[in-house]
Write a protein that holds these residues in place. Structure first.
Motif, mmCIF file in Angstrom:
data_model
loop_
_atom_site.group_PDB
_atom_site.id
_atom_site.type_symbol
_atom_site.label_atom_id
_atom_site.label_comp_id
_atom_site.label_asym_id
_atom_site.label_seq_id
_atom_site.Cartn_x
_atom_site.Cartn_y
_atom_site.Cartn_z
ATOM 1 N N ILE A 1 0.926 -1.101 0.115
ATOM 2 C CA ILE A 1 0.166 -0.174 -0.026
ATOM 3 C C ILE A 1 0.719 1.260 -0.074
ATOM 4 N N HIS A 2 2.165 1.122 0.625
ATOM 5 C CA HIS A 2 2.902 2.369 0.714
ATOM 6 C C HIS A 2 3.517 2.832 -0.541
ATOM 7 N N HIS A 3 3.453 2.192 -1.627
ATOM 8 C CA HIS A 3 3.905 2.472 -2.738
ATOM 9 C C HIS A 3 2.913 2.767 -3.918
ATOM 10 N N SER A 4 1.591 2.755 -3.689
ATOM 11 C CA SER A 4 0.512 2.790 -4.537
ATOM 12 C C SER A 4 0.781 4.367 -5.226
ATOM 13 N N ASP A 5 0.153 4.224 -6.374
ATOM 14 C CA ASP A 5 0.133 5.230 -7.223
ATOM 15 C C ASP A 5 -0.497 6.750 -6.532
ATOM 16 N N GLN A 6 0.255 7.672 -6.569
ATOM 17 C CA GLN A 6 -0.217 9.012 -5.973
ATOM 18 C C GLN A 6 -1.520 9.426 -6.256
ATOM 19 N N ARG A 7 -1.905 9.131 -7.547
ATOM 20 C CA ARG A 7 -3.420 9.405 -8.119
ATOM 21 C C ARG A 7 -4.375 8.896 -7.344
ATOM 22 N N ASP A 8 -4.100 7.465 -6.726
ATOM 23 C CA ASP A 8 -5.218 6.820 -6.120
ATOM 24 C C ASP A 8 -5.112 6.897 -4.580
ATOM 25 N N LYS A 9 -4.524 8.144 -4.004
ATOM 26 C CA LYS A 9 -4.496 8.304 -2.983
ATOM 27 C C LYS A 9 -5.169 9.579 -2.323
ATOM 28 N N GLU A 10 -5.761 9.560 -1.251
ATOM 29 C CA GLU A 10 -6.366 10.812 -0.830
ATOM 30 C C GLU A 10 -5.699 11.477 0.761
ATOM 31 N N SER A 11 -5.891 12.771 0.795
ATOM 32 C CA SER A 11 -5.440 13.528 1.747
ATOM 33 C C SER A 11 -6.541 13.934 2.889
ATOM 34 N N LEU A 12 -6.078 14.314 4.004
ATOM 35 C CA LEU A 12 -7.416 14.468 5.046
ATOM 36 C C LEU A 12 -7.380 16.067 4.700
ATOM 37 N N THR A 13 -8.608 16.543 5.194
ATOM 38 C CA THR A 13 -8.914 17.958 4.631
ATOM 39 C C THR A 13 -8.698 18.868 5.960
ATOM 40 N N ARG A 14 -8.298 20.026 5.640
ATOM 41 C CA ARG A 14 -7.979 20.911 6.941
ATOM 42 C C ARG A 14 -9.202 21.748 7.185
ATOM 43 N N ASP A 15 -9.960 20.948 8.383
ATOM 44 C CA ASP A 15 -11.137 21.464 8.838
ATOM 45 C C ASP A 15 -10.810 22.212 10.289
ATOM 46 N N ILE A 16 -9.867 21.912 10.576
ATOM 47 C CA ILE A 16 -9.751 22.673 12.067
ATOM 48 C C ILE A 16 -9.105 24.025 12.051
ATOM 49 N N ASN A 17 -9.833 24.934 12.446
ATOM 50 C CA ASN A 17 -9.435 26.317 12.577
ATOM 51 C C ASN A 17 -8.659 26.641 14.054
ATOM 52 N N LEU A 18 -8.436 27.779 14.579
ATOM 53 C CA LEU A 18 -7.825 27.938 15.518
ATOM 54 C C LEU A 18 -8.719 27.765 16.798
ATOM 55 N N ILE A 19 -9.991 28.127 16.833
ATOM 56 C CA ILE A 19 -10.966 27.865 17.745
ATOM 57 C C ILE A 19 -11.003 25.903 17.866
ATOM 58 N N GLY A 20 -11.098 25.413 16.743
ATOM 59 C CA GLY A 20 -11.229 23.793 17.110
ATOM 60 C C GLY A 20 -9.861 23.318 17.609
ATOM 61 N N GLY A 21 -8.554 24.041 17.262
ATOM 62 C CA GLY A 21 -7.489 23.685 17.814
ATOM 63 C C GLY A 21 -7.397 23.653 19.081
ATOM 64 N N ILE A 22 -7.836 24.888 19.715
ATOM 65 C CA ILE A 22 -7.851 25.171 21.219
ATOM 66 C C ILE A 22 -8.639 24.059 21.775
ATOM 67 N N ALA A 23 -9.964 23.838 21.122
ATOM 68 C CA ALA A 23 -10.867 22.890 21.812
ATOM 69 C C ALA A 23 -10.412 21.550 21.960
ATOM 70 N N ILE A 24 -9.412 21.270 20.864
ATOM 71 C CA ILE A 24 -8.666 19.822 20.882
ATOM 72 C C ILE A 24 -7.910 19.736 22.228
ATOM 73 N N ILE A 25 -7.223 20.917 22.400
ATOM 74 C CA ILE A 25 -6.123 20.902 23.285
ATOM 75 C C ILE A 25 -6.910 20.841 24.585
ATOM 76 N N VAL A 26 -7.775 21.722 25.028
ATOM 77 C CA VAL A 26 -8.469 22.030 26.214
ATOM 78 C C VAL A 26 -9.297 20.801 26.333
ATOM 79 N N GLY A 27 -9.976 20.440 25.264
ATOM 80 C CA GLY A 27 -11.024 19.313 25.434
ATOM 81 C C GLY A 27 -10.340 17.756 25.845
ATOM 82 N N ASN A 28 -9.121 17.703 25.277
ATOM 83 C CA ASN A 28 -8.388 16.416 25.940
ATOM 84 C C ASN A 28 -7.553 16.834 26.914
ATOM 85 N N MET A 29 -7.152 17.793 27.657
ATOM 86 C CA MET A 29 -6.749 17.891 28.896
ATOM 87 C C MET A 29 -7.710 17.986 29.985
ATOM 88 N N ILE A 30 -8.933 18.605 29.866
ATOM 89 C CA ILE A 30 -9.827 18.552 30.735
ATOM 90 C C ILE A 30 -10.787 17.201 30.594
#
Length: 507
Positions: free
Chosen positions: A23-52
């Motif tokens: 799987i690690h040498h599959s054609d790049q055309r057949d691969k998908e990337s994650l989408t950048r859906d996390i903004n600053l507020i979401g990033g803070i929520a991930i840190i604070v939400g995981n800590m508390i």
């Protein structure tokens, strides 16, 4: 849309009918990337939400038990916040020079090579992250079961707690597989709920201070009878750091963070000091109501506090603890799935875990894998001891990551560094992590510590045949082909922040 092609590729016309896949040498055309859906507020929520999570509602007892004084317990809580801040600053620089998800795995692999990185993935993906998720959901289930229990004098049956915990994990698996944005939205909502509970406790404590209830935090008694056992403080730090754990969680999802060069350090600088101040003020509030003896006698300090001060509204605290633990479990599963995906993408885990669903753009296989292991860990009667004896490895790998920070500063001075932290910061974290690794063992030497060390080193027995020599088991090809089609998933690929910006501009 990327083509859904099985990782396993068997030529039906081949006379040998031998199955091979990579799987690690599959054609790049057949691969998908994650989408950048996390903004600053979401990033803070991930840190604070995981800590508390549940720590601040329970851990004050453990810290006080080891320090033996209110003053030293407040010092430990403050120093835990400082340690988390220093570690997060080091990780912020690492996350901007190595902007891939995976946290410690990516940093240790870049700084010291695949063998040590595999030891981390071996312990973290299969044990630490999954057992932590199981522990958090079990606490959530206990609070929820007690809230609906018909009798206040006895605890609900253990099988009820386990059923609730298993269903909670299953619900989180479904949510995280369906949408990253929904998971982040839940994280933000749960973070608001848990902050409400802590602000309520702090407000009550502030009122008590104005009324003059300072007998437990007066300067004359603050440090009275403090423990003189140096290594006992290591255990106290573990109790406090359990509540702070999660300060590094955003580094596991850097590939989904918008403008990580700016938002990663910003989220860290906002979230960690905020949590530290809240934790210290919450502990002060506890001692305006409860004596040290009452704190030591309570298994859930926040509940004892609420029953004493909130009267008929005391139910607000256990409800907020449910929200807090559920949100923490959601954040834990979110980041655990990304860690498993990156480890697999680098060839350190089974191939199917590196895939991304073509429609949902989520690492569905990795999320199901991590959640499934957590469900299995909920079933046994007692897995807390397992978590305790492996928790020291977390700071071992934190220390290794910060040591990699120092190494990379000298081996790759030419790399782009959007932020540059003084090297004294990661050096302090390295020294602190060595203390945390050694202190509990010296304070309480026992056979399970040796068992934990043997389990970690046993990872080398798997690394050399399956990672170094790339040995493949043929039947895994059929399994990978089936699961890839079932989950509508293709191999994942890393998209750098610069490439993502260029793609957005072009579109």
């Amino acid at each position: 849309m990327a083509r859904i092609e099985a990782v396993a590729d068997m030529d039906s016309n081949s006379p040998s009918k031998e199955l091979t896949y990579d799987i690690h040498h599959s054609d790049q055309r057949d691969k998908e990337s994650l989408t950048r859906d996390i903004n600053l507020i979401g990033g803070i929520a991930i840190i604070v939400g995981n800590m508390i999570g549940s720590g601040i509602f329970i851990s004050p007892k453990g810290v006080l038990q080891q320090t033996e004084s209110v003053g030293m317990s407040l010092v430990v809580w403050t120093l835990c916040g400082v340690a988390a801040m220093l570690g997060s600053l080091s990780f912020a620089e690492l996350g901007t020079i190595i902007p891939t998800s995976g946290g410690e795995f990516s940093y240790i692999k870049t700084g010291f090579g695949p063998p040590l990185a595999f030891l981390y993935s071996w312990v973290a993906v299969l044990l630490i992250r999954t057992s932590t998720l199981a522990a958090i959901t079990t606490i959530f289930a206990q609070y929820l079961a007690e809230a609906f229990s018909s009798s206040s004098s006895c605890s609900p049956p253990s099988y009820i707690v386990k059923i609730i915990a298993v269903n909670a994990i299953a619900l989180l698996i479904a949510l995280n597989c369906a949408s990253s944005r929904r998971s982040i939205s839940l994280q933000v909502a749960m973070t608001v709920a848990k902050l409400f509970a802590l602000v309520l406790i702090i407000f009550v404590g502030f009122v008590r201070l104005i009324q003059g209830y300072t007998e437990h935090i007066a300067p004359s008694v603050l440090f009275k009878d403090s423990s003189t056992k140096v290594f006992a403080y290591g255990t106290a730090f573990y109790q406090g750091l359990w509540a702070y754990d999660g300060w590094n969680q955003l580094n596991y999802a850097v590939e989904e963070l918008k403008d990580p060069y700016r938002n990663l350090p910003r989220a860290v600088i906002i979230a960690i000091p905020m949590v530290t101040v809240i934790y210290v003020l919450t502990n002060i509030a506890y001692f305006t109501v409860l004596s040290p003896a009452e704190v030591l006698a309570s298994n859930a300090v926040a509940l004892t506090f609420a029953n004493r001060m909130l009267g008929p509204m005391a139910w607000l605290i256990p409800l907020c603890v449910c929200f807090s633990t559920f949100g923490s479990a959601n954040g834990s599963l979110f980041t655990s799935g990304r860690l498993a995906m990156v480890c697999s993408r680098e060839g350190h885990m089974i191939s199917i875990l590196s895939t991304v669903n073509v429609h949902r753009k989520t690492p569905m296989a990795a999320i199901i894998f991590e959640g499934g292991l957590a469900i299995l860990m909920v079933i046994p009667n007692d897995f807390e001891s397992l978590v305790n004896y492996f928790s020291f490895t977390s700071w071992m790998f934190y220390g290794l990551s910060c040591l990699a920070h120092i190494v990379l500063r000298f081996t790759h001075p030419e790399w782009k560094r959007p932020i540059k932290i003084p090297l004294i910061v990661p050096l302090i974290v390295v020294v602190f992590s060595i203390y945390l690794m050694m202190a509990p063992i010296i304070n309480d030497p026992s056979l399970p510590w040796l068992f934990a060390a043997v389990f970690i080193l046993a990872g080398f027995l798997l690394y050399f045949p399956f990672v170094k020599m790339r040995l493949r088991i043929k039947c895994f090809g059929y399994i990978t082909r089936f699961l890839q089609k079932l989950l509508l998933s293709v191999p994942s690929r890393f998209v750098s922040p610069e490439e993502d910006v260029n793609k957005s501009t072009d579109s």
